[in-house]
Design a protein around this motif. Structure first.
Motif, PDB file in Angstrom:
ATOM      1  N   ILE A 149       0.827  -1.212   0.000  1.00  0.00           N
ATOM      2  CA  ILE A 149       0.000   0.000   0.000  1.00  0.00           C
ATOM      3  C   ILE A 149       0.860   1.261   0.000  1.00  0.00           C
ATOM      4  CG2 ILE A 149      -2.012  -1.079   1.041  1.00  0.00           C
ATOM      5  CD1 ILE A 149      -1.089   0.150   3.740  1.00  0.00           C
ATOM      6  N   GLY A 150       2.174   1.079   0.093  1.00  0.00           N
ATOM      7  CA  GLY A 150       3.068   2.220   0.090  1.00  0.00           C
ATOM      8  C   GLY A 150       4.461   1.813   0.493  1.00  0.00           C
ATOM      9  N   VAL A 151       5.313   2.820   0.653  1.00  0.00           N
ATOM     10  CA  VAL A 151       6.676   2.595   1.126  1.00  0.00           C
ATOM     11  C   VAL A 151       7.075   3.723   2.068  1.00  0.00           C
ATOM     12  CG1 VAL A 151       7.425   1.326  -0.937  1.00  0.00           C
ATOM     13  CG2 VAL A 151       7.804   3.801  -0.818  1.00  0.00           C
ATOM     14  N   LEU A 152       7.976   3.399   2.974  1.00  0.00           N
ATOM     15  CA  LEU A 152       8.660   4.370   3.830  1.00  0.00           C
ATOM     16  C   LEU A 152      10.044   4.547   3.221  1.00  0.00           C
ATOM     17  CD1 LEU A 152       9.366   6.046   6.358  1.00  0.00           C
ATOM     18  CD2 LEU A 152       9.668   3.878   7.596  1.00  0.00           C
ATOM     19  N   ASP A 153      10.414   5.766   2.882  1.00  0.00           N
ATOM     20  CA  ASP A 153      11.641   6.064   2.149  1.00  0.00           C
ATOM     21  C   ASP A 153      12.500   7.032   2.950  1.00  0.00           C
ATOM     22  OD1 ASP A 153      13.526   6.487   0.086  1.00  0.00           O
ATOM     23  OD2 ASP A 153      12.252   7.944  -0.940  1.00  0.00           O
ATOM     24  N   LEU A 154      13.798   6.704   3.100  1.00  0.00           N
ATOM     25  CA  LEU A 154      14.746   7.590   3.768  1.00  0.00           C
ATOM     26  C   LEU A 154      15.963   7.777   2.879  1.00  0.00           C
ATOM     27  CD1 LEU A 154      13.233   5.945   6.178  1.00  0.00           C
ATOM     28  CD2 LEU A 154      15.029   6.912   7.578  1.00  0.00           C
ATOM     29  N   ASP A 155      16.444   9.011   2.802  1.00  0.00           N
ATOM     30  CA  ASP A 155      17.653   9.348   2.046  1.00  0.00           C
ATOM     31  C   ASP A 155      18.673   9.985   2.975  1.00  0.00           C
ATOM     32  OD1 ASP A 155      16.061   8.647  -0.100  1.00  0.00           O
ATOM     33  OD2 ASP A 155      16.249  10.548  -1.142  1.00  0.00           O
ATOM     34  N   CYS A 156      19.955   9.766   2.640  1.00  0.00           N
ATOM     35  CA  CYS A 156      21.057  10.336   3.403  1.00  0.00           C
ATOM     36  C   CYS A 156      22.068  10.931   2.426  1.00  0.00           C
ATOM     37  CB  CYS A 156      21.703   9.252   4.264  1.00  0.00           C
ATOM     38  SG  CYS A 156      23.005   9.870   5.366  1.00  0.00           S
ATOM     39  N   GLU A 157      22.709  12.004   2.845  1.00  0.00           N
ATOM     40  CA  GLU A 157      23.652  12.693   1.967  1.00  0.00           C
ATOM     41  C   GLU A 157      25.004  12.010   1.852  1.00  0.00           C
ATOM     42  OE1 GLU A 157      23.838  16.782   3.218  1.00  0.00           O
ATOM     43  OE2 GLU A 157      21.764  17.159   2.620  1.00  0.00           O
ATOM     44  N   VAL A 158      25.282  11.003   2.680  1.00  0.00           N
ATOM     45  CA  VAL A 158      26.549  10.270   2.594  1.00  0.00           C
ATOM     46  C   VAL A 158      26.292   8.839   2.152  1.00  0.00           C
ATOM     47  CG1 VAL A 158      27.689  11.692   4.344  1.00  0.00           C
ATOM     48  CG2 VAL A 158      26.518   9.596   5.040  1.00  0.00           C
ATOM     49  N   THR A 159      27.290   8.212   1.540  1.00  0.00           N
ATOM     50  CA  THR A 159      27.162   6.791   1.211  1.00  0.00           C
ATOM     51  C   THR A 159      27.197   5.997   2.515  1.00  0.00           C
ATOM     52  OG1 THR A 159      29.553   6.610   0.892  1.00  0.00           O
ATOM     53  CG2 THR A 159      28.210   7.012  -1.087  1.00  0.00           C
ATOM     54  N   ASN A 160      26.628   4.806   2.477  1.00  0.00           N
ATOM     55  CA  ASN A 160      26.553   3.929   3.653  1.00  0.00           C
ATOM     56  C   ASN A 160      25.853   4.610   4.827  1.00  0.00           C
ATOM     57  OD1 ASN A 160      28.086   1.641   2.532  1.00  0.00           O
ATOM     58  ND2 ASN A 160      29.775   3.111   2.538  1.00  0.00           N
ATOM     59  N   GLY A 161      24.830   5.392   4.528  1.00  0.00           N
ATOM     60  CA  GLY A 161      24.117   6.118   5.570  1.00  0.00           C
ATOM     61  C   GLY A 161      23.173   5.254   6.389  1.00  0.00           C
ATOM     62  N   PHE A 162      22.878   4.048   5.901  1.00  0.00           N
ATOM     63  CA  PHE A 162      21.940   3.157   6.590  1.00  0.00           C
ATOM     64  C   PHE A 162      22.540   1.759   6.698  1.00  0.00           C
ATOM     65  CE2 PHE A 162      19.497   6.364   4.226  1.00  0.00           C
ATOM     66  CZ  PHE A 162      18.902   7.013   5.287  1.00  0.00           C
ATOM     67  N   ASP A 163      22.062   1.013   7.684  1.00  0.00           N
ATOM     68  CA  ASP A 163      22.582  -0.339   7.895  1.00  0.00           C
ATOM     69  C   ASP A 163      21.470  -1.267   8.383  1.00  0.00           C
ATOM     70  OD1 ASP A 163      22.207   0.280  10.623  1.00  0.00           O
ATOM     71  OD2 ASP A 163      24.324   0.714  10.946  1.00  0.00           O
ATOM     72  N   GLN A 164      21.857  -2.446   8.838  1.00  0.00           N
ATOM     73  CA  GLN A 164      20.908  -3.456   9.294  1.00  0.00           C
ATOM     74  C   GLN A 164      20.099  -2.979  10.503  1.00  0.00           C
ATOM     75  OE1 GLN A 164      20.469  -6.225   7.487  1.00  0.00           O
ATOM     76  NE2 GLN A 164      18.743  -6.766   8.790  1.00  0.00           N
ATOM     77  N   VAL A 165      20.707  -2.177  11.365  1.00  0.00           N
ATOM     78  CA  VAL A 165      19.988  -1.642  12.529  1.00  0.00           C
ATOM     79  C   VAL A 165      18.833  -0.758  12.052  1.00  0.00           C
ATOM     80  CG1 VAL A 165      20.176  -0.162  14.580  1.00  0.00           C
ATOM     81  CG2 VAL A 165      22.005  -1.778  14.040  1.00  0.00           C
ATOM     82  N   ASP A 166      19.124   0.082  11.052  1.00  0.00           N
ATOM     83  CA  ASP A 166      18.065   0.911  10.472  1.00  0.00           C
ATOM     84  C   ASP A 166      16.977   0.043   9.857  1.00  0.00           C
ATOM     85  OD1 ASP A 166      19.202   3.686  10.742  1.00  0.00           O
ATOM     86  OD2 ASP A 166      20.798   2.766   9.551  1.00  0.00           O
ATOM     87  N   GLN A 167      17.390  -0.967   9.110  1.00  0.00           N
ATOM     88  CA  GLN A 167      16.407  -1.817   8.445  1.00  0.00           C
ATOM     89  C   GLN A 167      15.464  -2.457   9.449  1.00  0.00           C
ATOM     90  OE1 GLN A 167      17.848  -4.485   5.404  1.00  0.00           O
ATOM     91  NE2 GLN A 167      16.041  -5.786   5.546  1.00  0.00           N
ATOM     92  N   GLU A 168      16.016  -3.056  10.484  1.00  0.00           N
ATOM     93  CA  GLU A 168      15.176  -3.723  11.493  1.00  0.00           C
ATOM     94  C   GLU A 168      14.278  -2.719  12.221  1.00  0.00           C
ATOM     95  OE1 GLU A 168      17.925  -5.922  13.916  1.00  0.00           O
ATOM     96  OE2 GLU A 168      18.517  -7.197  12.222  1.00  0.00           O
ATOM     97  N   GLY A 169      14.823  -1.564  12.581  1.00  0.00           N
ATOM     98  CA  GLY A 169      14.041  -0.559  13.290  1.00  0.00           C
ATOM     99  C   GLY A 169      12.925   0.021  12.436  1.00  0.00           C
ATOM    100  N   LEU A 170      13.247   0.326  11.178  1.00  0.00           N
ATOM    101  CA  LEU A 170      12.242   0.906  10.281  1.00  0.00           C
ATOM    102  C   LEU A 170      11.164  -0.105   9.903  1.00  0.00           C
ATOM    103  CD1 LEU A 170      14.679   3.004   8.102  1.00  0.00           C
ATOM    104  CD2 LEU A 170      13.009   3.891   9.751  1.00  0.00           C
ATOM    105  N   GLU A 171      11.542  -1.364   9.755  1.00  0.00           N
ATOM    106  CA  GLU A 171      10.532  -2.396   9.475  1.00  0.00           C
ATOM    107  C   GLU A 171       9.561  -2.519  10.645  1.00  0.00           C
ATOM    108  OE1 GLU A 171      12.965  -5.781   8.442  1.00  0.00           O
ATOM    109  OE2 GLU A 171      13.081  -5.179   6.318  1.00  0.00           O
TER     110      GLU A 171
END
Length: 188
Positions: A149-171
């Protein structure tokens, strides 16, 4: 009604996502309107990550299933409706407004019904550059039953701005939102 939200005192992302889950549960308590809840959730995530991680998060928001997407048919063929996303509540700069399933990071996450974590968006085939300052991205699908029904989208100005901790928390945050909202207008 103003939600009673305790500010996060987290010192790292793991703690932050624990706090974010509680904060999101607080904003959805007694409120089922998806616009209201997604607007407040995008603000909590945007400011929480920027304040706690000091990462240059430049966009947090939602794209939702576009119920009004009209398909076009070439002469002699039958029209086929193509699933697409339309811009929803967000924090950040002006954004792309429409994304077809399968296009870019958001469309890929929606089409494949899975989180897509991109360390360097310039290496992602078909990346849609809504903000040229973005260098990494994570997109979590919002799935109700079997339907995206949609997506949650996050962008960061640096490479490697997100990791597995972000994935689990955002899910986990996405799951709370999907279960708490009344999706009329998004899902017919």
């Amino acid at each position: 009604m103003t939600p009673n939200i305790t500010p996060s005192t987290a010192s790292d992302k793991g703690e932050l996502y624990g706090d974010l889950k509680l904060q999101v549960e607080g904003i959805v308590h007694g409120q089922r309107n998806w616009v209201t809840n997604l607007a407040n959730a995008s603000a909590l995530i945007y400011h929480g990550l920027r304040d706690t991680t000091k990462q240059p998060i430049n966009w947090v928001g939602f794209y939702l299933l576009d119920q009004n997407k009209e398909s076009t048919a070439s002469e002699g063929t039958q029209a086929e409706k193509k699933d697409a996303l339309i811009l929803g509540p967000f924090q950040g700069r002006v954004a792309c407004t429409n994304i077809e399933f399968g296009r870019g990071v958001c469309g890929t996450a929606a089409a494949e019904k899975r989180t897509v974590l991109v360390e360097d968006v310039h290496q992602f085939p078909g990346h849609i550059a809504c903000d040229s300052a973005s260098n990494s991205e994570i997109v979590v699908p919002l799935i109700l039953g079997e339907r995206v029904i949609g997506v949650l989208d996050l962008d960061c100005e640096v490479t490697n701005g997100f990791d597995q901790v972000d994935q689990e928390g955002l899910e986990a945050v996405a799951k709370i939102l999907v279960e708490a909202c009344d999706w009329r207008g998004v899902v017919e």
